[in-house]
Design an enzyme around this catalytic site. Structure first.
Site, PDB file in Angstrom:
ATOM      1  N   ARG A  94       0.513  -0.981  -0.346  1.00 31.66           N
ATOM      2  CA  ARG A  94      -0.013   0.274   0.168  1.00 31.66           C
ATOM      3  C   ARG A  94       0.799   1.269  -0.023  1.00 31.66           C
ATOM      4  NH1 ARG A  94      -5.206   1.778  -1.027  1.00 31.66           N
ATOM      5  NH2 ARG A  94      -5.675  -0.296  -1.095  1.00 31.66           N
ATOM      6  N   ASN A 283      -8.673  -0.668   8.805  1.00 34.41           N
ATOM      7  CA  ASN A 283      -7.341  -1.321   7.835  1.00 34.41           C
ATOM      8  C   ASN A 283      -8.657  -2.392   6.842  1.00 34.41           C
ATOM      9  OD1 ASN A 283      -4.865  -1.961   7.018  1.00 34.41           O
ATOM     10  ND2 ASN A 283      -4.713  -0.133   7.564  1.00 34.41           N
ATOM     11  N   HIS A 335      -5.753  -3.685   4.851  1.00 37.16           N
ATOM     12  CA  HIS A 335      -5.203  -2.055   4.235  1.00 37.16           C
ATOM     13  C   HIS A 335      -3.914  -1.893   3.248  1.00 37.16           C
ATOM     14  CE1 HIS A 335      -6.177   1.795   2.174  1.00 37.16           C
ATOM     15  NE2 HIS A 335      -7.032   0.825   1.733  1.00 37.16           N
ATOM     16  N   CYS A 336      -2.949  -1.802   4.275  1.00 34.08           N
ATOM     17  CA  CYS A 336      -1.300  -0.816   4.642  1.00 34.08           C
ATOM     18  C   CYS A 336      -0.995  -2.503   3.825  1.00 34.08           C
ATOM     19  CB  CYS A 336      -0.969  -1.275   5.643  1.00 34.08           C
ATOM     20  SG  CYS A 336      -2.342  -0.474   6.906  1.00 34.08           S
ATOM     21  N   SER A 337      -1.417  -3.809   3.642  1.00 27.14           N
ATOM     22  CA  SER A 337      -0.604  -4.906   2.610  1.00 27.14           C
ATOM     23  C   SER A 337      -1.227  -5.154   1.530  1.00 27.14           C
ATOM     24  CB  SER A 337      -0.815  -6.352   3.861  1.00 27.14           C
ATOM     25  OG  SER A 337      -0.531  -6.131   4.335  1.00 27.14           O
TER      26      SER A 337
END
Length: 352
Positions: A94, A283, A335-337
């Site tokens: 992300r 997230n 979400h970060c990933s």
């Protein structure tokens, strides 16, 4: 309000919302053991469960260079998943992957400068090179920006409005010498955004990004924003998250179209070893116009409450979950990933 929105004239390009139809969802296989100190064992399986679940709704592409990483990934991944031979330093695509925008009837990938959250975690050379490689493989024009920015630091409604936090952009470790006006002009130029809302109430203990917006506030439609709040007034995060909520409520009454603000309570405070983990249901990943992949954190009451709210706000989406209670030690969740690639614009935009 301390966070007066920055507005500019309408542009020719548009950064689509996450709920618009997707060509693919990109991930990067987790392999940096220092990201999960003394706790790496369950991480590949947790990641694989999330990526495999997402593949039920969209094409999933996972960066995993040929060799040991690709072999490990093949053993655990299932579904509509393609492995991509691109090297990375860490899993947080992300933040270092391209931000895909519409320019006319074309998709363009914005390659921001990446320096591992202000130089916190060297080396980051492979991560910094990944965006251009992803764009080339996706047959998308790549456009380099001199702005240092992580994808988790920006959030859009697809109609020109952008949420962000100043501590992720206006910092000497990322953009020394850049004024807010210069940053705003660059975001306008690259993304086509016309209204930037700077949220500066506070972040989450344990978060090492300096306050990424994708842990704090997310659009789920052009008229609905969910905001992380603490269900416990004694939580160290409570006052800062409350200030974020108040700022967004004030903005929501002024912007067009008006926005409804919905509180999305975080789980109770939790430590893994000596580290407070930054658990937030914000997230989640919107899998285009079909589903939402929400992280859970092993707290049945708050997990259920978060899922119920997303179901109410997004009745046309399936809300599916993947356990992030171990993964969050790396200070990020699904979400970060991940990073979404939209379908080309002629057939992509969905009206609400």
């Amino acid at each position: 309000m301390a966070t007066q929105p920055t507005k500019v004239a309408p542009p020719a390009r548009r950064w689509p919302a996450e709920w618009e139809p997707q060509e693919a969802l990109w991930f990067a296989w987790p392999h940096r053991k220092k990201t999960w100190p003394n706790h790496f064992g369950p991480i590949p399986a947790a990641f694989a469960a999330a990526a495999s679940a997402a593949s039920q709704y969209t094409n999933v592409k996972v960066l995993a260079p040929v060799g040991k990483l690709a072999t490990a990934a093949k053993k655990l991944l299932a579904g509509n998943v393609e492995l991509i031979d691109i090297a990375t330093n860490d899993t947080w695509i992300r933040d270092y992957g391209p931000t895909f925008v519409f320019d006319g009837d074309q998709v363009v990938g914005i390659d921001w400068r990446f320096n591992a959250w202000g130089g916190k975690y060297p080396p980051w050379d492979d991560d910094a090179a990944a965006a251009a490689q992803v764009c080339n493989l996706a047959s998308v024009k790549v456009e380099a920006s001199k702005l240092t920015l992580e994808g988790g630091a920006i959030e859009t409604d697809g109609l020109g409005r952008l949420l962000t936090t100043p501590d992720c952009l206006e910092t000497p470790t990322r953009n020394r010498g850049w004024s807010r006006d210069r940053i705003s002009r660059e975001l306008h130029k690259r993304l086509g955004v016309t209204e930037i809302v700077w949220i500066d109430g506070g972040g989450l203990e344990g978060d090492d990004t300096d306050g990424h917006i994708d842990q704090l506030a997310r659009f789920v439609s052009p008229t609905d924003v969910v905001v992380a709040v603490s269900a416990d007034s004694k939580d160290a995060n409570a006052s800062g998250l409350s200030r974020n909520l108040a700022q967004l409520q004030s903005w929501a009454e002024q912007t067009t179209p008006t926005v409804m603000i919905h509180s999305l309570p975080t789980p109770p405070p939790r430590m893994i070893g000596k580290q407070r983990v930054p658990e937030s249901y914000c997230n989640f990943v919107m899998l285009g116009d079909r589903a939402i992949l929400m992280p859970t954190f092993g707290h049945a009451k708050s997990d259920s409450r978060a899922k119920k709210l997303l179901i109410e706000l997004c009745p046309h989406h399936d809300v599916i979950t993947a356990d992030a209670s171990d993964y969050i030690l790396g200070r990020g969740a699904w979400h970060c990933s991940s990073q979404q690639q939209p379908i080309r614009p002629r057939a992509a935009h969905r009206s609400f």
